[in-house]
Write a protein that holds these residues in place. Structure first.
Motif, short mmCIF file in Angstrom:
data_model
loop_
_atom_site.label_atom_id
_atom_site.label_comp_id
_atom_site.label_asym_id
_atom_site.label_seq_id
_atom_site.Cartn_x
_atom_site.Cartn_y
_atom_site.Cartn_z
N ILE A 122 -0.94 8.45 0.16
CA ILE A 122 0.19 8.79 -0.74
C ILE A 122 -0.13 9.31 -2.33
CG2 ILE A 122 1.94 7.57 0.75
CD1 ILE A 122 2.21 5.39 -1.56
N GLN A 123 0.63 9.51 -3.01
CA GLN A 123 0.44 10.02 -4.38
C GLN A 123 0.04 8.68 -5.11
OE1 GLN A 123 3.45 11.89 -6.91
NE2 GLN A 123 3.69 13.61 -5.47
N GLN A 124 -1.03 9.21 -5.91
CA GLN A 124 -1.79 7.92 -6.73
C GLN A 124 -2.51 6.83 -6.11
OE1 GLN A 124 1.57 7.08 -9.33
NE2 GLN A 124 0.92 8.33 -10.77
N GLY A 125 -2.49 7.16 -4.79
CA GLY A 125 -3.39 6.20 -3.70
C GLY A 125 -2.50 4.99 -3.21
N GLY A 126 -1.42 4.81 -3.89
CA GLY A 126 -0.74 3.58 -3.46
C GLY A 126 -1.50 2.18 -3.33
N GLN A 144 -10.07 8.99 -9.28
CA GLN A 144 -10.67 7.81 -8.55
C GLN A 144 -9.80 7.22 -7.72
OE1 GLN A 144 -12.36 6.27 -12.06
NE2 GLN A 144 -14.31 7.57 -11.98
N GLN A 145 -8.68 7.05 -8.24
CA GLN A 145 -7.69 6.15 -7.23
C GLN A 145 -7.27 6.78 -6.03
OE1 GLN A 145 -4.15 4.68 -9.61
NE2 GLN A 145 -5.29 4.54 -11.67
N GLN A 146 -7.15 8.19 -6.04
CA GLN A 146 -6.82 8.88 -5.07
C GLN A 146 -7.91 8.76 -3.91
OE1 GLN A 146 -3.38 10.21 -5.24
NE2 GLN A 146 -4.21 9.71 -2.94
N ARG A 147 -9.25 9.10 -4.52
CA ARG A 147 -10.27 8.81 -3.48
C ARG A 147 -10.32 7.48 -2.76
NH1 ARG A 147 -12.61 11.61 -8.01
NH2 ARG A 147 -13.67 13.76 -7.35
N VAL A 148 -10.10 6.35 -3.63
CA VAL A 148 -10.03 5.05 -2.85
C VAL A 148 -8.66 5.03 -2.07
CG1 VAL A 148 -9.47 2.64 -3.38
CG2 VAL A 148 -11.01 3.88 -5.03
N GLY A 149 -7.52 5.67 -2.46
CA GLY A 149 -6.56 5.74 -1.21
C GLY A 149 -6.95 6.51 -0.26
N VAL A 150 -7.63 7.52 -0.17
CA VAL A 150 -8.35 8.34 1.07
C VAL A 150 -9.11 7.23 1.78
CG1 VAL A 150 -9.49 10.15 2.21
CG2 VAL A 150 -7.77 10.48 0.18
N ALA A 151 -10.37 6.59 1.16
CA ALA A 151 -11.05 5.53 1.69
C ALA A 151 -10.31 4.57 2.40
CB ALA A 151 -11.97 5.07 0.81
N LEU A 184 -8.96 5.62 5.79
CA LEU A 184 -9.77 5.61 6.71
C LEU A 184 -10.69 4.63 7.10
CD1 LEU A 184 -11.64 8.97 5.21
CD2 LEU A 184 -10.00 9.04 7.13
N ALA A 185 -10.23 3.45 6.70
CA ALA A 185 -11.14 2.32 6.85
C ALA A 185 -11.37 1.96 8.26
CB ALA A 185 -10.55 1.05 6.11
N ALA A 186 -10.24 1.91 9.01
CA ALA A 186 -10.20 1.69 10.28
C ALA A 186 -10.63 2.74 11.20
CB ALA A 186 -9.04 1.10 10.94
N ASP A 187 -11.30 3.79 10.95
CA ASP A 187 -11.57 5.00 11.60
C ASP A 187 -10.37 5.66 12.36
OD1 ASP A 187 -13.13 7.09 12.34
OD2 ASP A 187 -13.99 6.15 14.00
N PRO A 188 -9.27 5.81 11.92
CA PRO A 188 -8.09 6.08 12.80
C PRO A 188 -8.15 7.66 13.17
CG PRO A 188 -7.45 6.45 10.41
CD PRO A 188 -8.82 5.72 10.47
N PRO A 189 -7.60 7.89 14.46
CA PRO A 189 -7.96 9.37 14.90
C PRO A 189 -6.85 10.06 14.14
CG PRO A 189 -6.51 7.91 16.38
CD PRO A 189 -6.99 6.92 15.41
N VAL A 190 -5.58 9.53 13.34
CA VAL A 190 -4.61 10.62 12.94
C VAL A 190 -4.63 10.02 11.43
CG1 VAL A 190 -2.09 10.94 12.69
CG2 VAL A 190 -3.37 10.76 14.96
N LEU A 191 -4.18 10.75 10.40
CA LEU A 191 -4.29 10.68 9.15
C LEU A 191 -3.09 11.26 8.35
CD1 LEU A 191 -5.51 9.53 6.29
CD2 LEU A 191 -6.72 11.49 6.00
N LEU A 192 -2.03 10.62 7.92
CA LEU A 192 -1.02 11.20 7.24
C LEU A 192 -1.19 11.30 5.72
CD1 LEU A 192 1.80 9.39 9.35
CD2 LEU A 192 0.53 11.44 10.17
N MET A 193 -0.76 12.35 5.17
CA MET A 193 -1.14 12.40 3.74
C MET A 193 0.32 13.09 3.00
SD MET A 193 -5.05 13.58 3.41
CE MET A 193 -5.47 12.88 2.09
N ASP A 194 1.01 12.21 2.23
CA ASP A 194 2.26 12.56 1.73
C ASP A 194 1.85 13.15 0.42
OD1 ASP A 194 4.76 13.02 1.03
OD2 ASP A 194 5.39 10.96 1.35
N GLU A 195 1.81 14.21 0.00
CA GLU A 195 1.78 14.89 -1.42
C GLU A 195 0.74 13.89 -2.10
OE1 GLU A 195 4.56 17.07 -3.32
OE2 GLU A 195 6.12 16.39 -2.01
N PRO A 196 -0.66 13.79 -1.26
CA PRO A 196 -1.66 12.86 -1.95
C PRO A 196 -2.09 13.17 -3.32
CG PRO A 196 -2.65 14.00 -0.38
CD PRO A 196 -1.43 14.34 -0.22
#
Length: 409
Positions: free
Chosen positions: A98-102, A157-164, A167-179
């Motif tokens: 999500i926005q600002q990484g959450g 940098q916060q947003q990069r960590v949010g994306v990481a 992806l941590a558990a290697d999910p097949p699906v990624l939902l991104m809400d105005e990230p």
């Protein structure tokens, strides 16, 4: 995604998502927030939901991981009925950014990324290795960032960590809400490029929500233009929507810059990327100077470009560590031609340095290459208005303006 991108990409790790007559009506309301949405989201693609505020695009996306429970309809993920699964386990198998990484402010970067793996009871060594891998994947040095807290990071940098973390558990699906909506335009463009680079490696199924049609064109393999109650006004490739908007409302999203938007359909990797001599900071300045005709690029230990230099800068230098000038605005192989054009024009140089996966040096794209590509696109779309909005007159000779104290790049 272009054919070139698909042919060079890794194997698909995402799964198909199907929404079948999905609706959401909140208690006490007669009118549904989302009304009868049916669509198929192909495995391994980025599908962007774009629409005005209040159109229900975020609600539709959140029903996929059941942060919002559908009132009616069916959702399948990889052929499994999402509504029949345990909601917590479902969410652990779907990345969410999500926005600002959450990010959790009381946790370090490493602890934030490790949240889902810990819930899945991974052992400590596996979690540590995964955190290190993901920080490197999103372009953050693990030794430098793992023990920092979110308040010690920039917005990007916060947003990069949010994306990481997503992806941590290697999910097949990624939902991104105005990230990327809360960061400045330059950082936003870089994050978009990095997402495209990651997707070329991972081939996840990504559902991305935005109100910015330009972002949708840049990122989406397909775009769903949503109206009130998430009614699908058009669901197609960016090329098809730009060329043939389904109605006046979709045409309003496309706007008057449709010709310029065509520049967002081609990537830097689709044009010729030239090479320049490179050297690492520990290499010999004299040996590097002998390989340079015009200018070269100095790399760090991880092959990431950090400075550029010419022979004059190298004359008499004992080391490459403090030689040369900082690079200007960079682009990636996943950047659009519009990004590359803006980078070159902003720096008023004849070229810009290109990076590949994980920020590694890939080469250089020149203004001449972009002009050739723009001319080719113009020839393909003879009926369209001229691409004058891009800041170039493609029938003219462009004379790059060099920096006063540095050679033309």
């Amino acid at each position: 995604m272009t054919e070139n991108a698909q042919s060079s990409a890794g194997a698909v790790s995402g799964v198909e998502i199907v929404l079948d007559h999905v609706s959401k009506t909140y208690p006490g309301q007669k009118t549904p927030a989302v009304a009868d949405v049916s669509m198929t989201i192909p495995a391994g693609e980025i599908v962007v939901f774009v629409g005005p505020s209040g159109s229900g695009k975020t609600t539709t996306m959140r029903m996929i991981n059941r942060l919002i429970e559908p009132t009616t309809g069916k959702i399948t993920i990889g052929g499994k009925d999402a509504l029949s699964l345990d909601a917590n386990k479902l969410r652990q198998s779907i990345g969410y950014a999500i926005q600002q990484g959450g990010l959790f402010p009381h946790m370090t970067v490493a602890q934030n990324i490790a949240v889902v793996p810990k819930l899945l009871k991974w052992d400590r060594s596996r979690i540590t290795a995964r955190v290190t891998e993901l920080l490197d994947l999103v372009g953050l040095d693990p030794d430098q960032f793992a023990d920092r807290y979110p308040r010690q990071l920039s917005g990007g940098q916060q947003q990069r960590v949010g994306v990481a973390r997503a992806l941590a558990a290697d999910p097949p699906v990624l939902l991104m809400d105005e990230p990327f909506g809360a960061v400045d335009p330059i950082t936003r463009g870089l994050l978009q490029d990095e997402l495209m680079q990651l997707q070329a490696e991972m081939r996840k199924t990504i559902v991305f929500v935005t109100h910015d049609f330009g972002e949708a064109v840049k990122l989406g393999d397909r775009i769903a233009v949503l109206g009130e109650q998430s009614r699908i006004l058009q669901y197609d490739t960016p090329e098809a929507i730009l060329a043939n908007p389904a109605n006046d409302t979709v045409a309003g999203f496309v706007g008057q810059g449709a010709s310029l938007q065509q520049l967002n359909l081609m990537r830097v990797r689709d044009v010729d990327i030239e090479d320049r001599p490179t050297a690492h900071e520990g290499d010999s300045p004299a040996e590097f100077a002998a390989r340079i005709d015009d200018w070269g690029v100095i790399l760090d230990a991880r092959d990431r470009p950090i400075r550029w230099t010419d022979r004059a800068h190298l004359d008499g230098a004992a080391s490459l560590k403090n030689v040369g000038l900082p690079l200007g605005e960079l682009v990636t192989t996943a950047s659009t031609l519009q990004d590359a054009l803006e980078a070159i024009l902003a720096e008023r140089n004849a070229s810009t340095v290109v990076t590949g996966p994980r920020g590694r040096y890939a080469g250089v794209v020149t203004i001449e290459t972009l002009i050739d590509a723009i001319r080719a696109m113009r020839d393909q779309h003879r009926g369209d208005p001229p691409i004058a909005e891009a800041g170039l007159v493609v029938n003219s000779t462009v004379e790059p303006v060099a920096d006063v104290d540095s050679p033309s790049r």
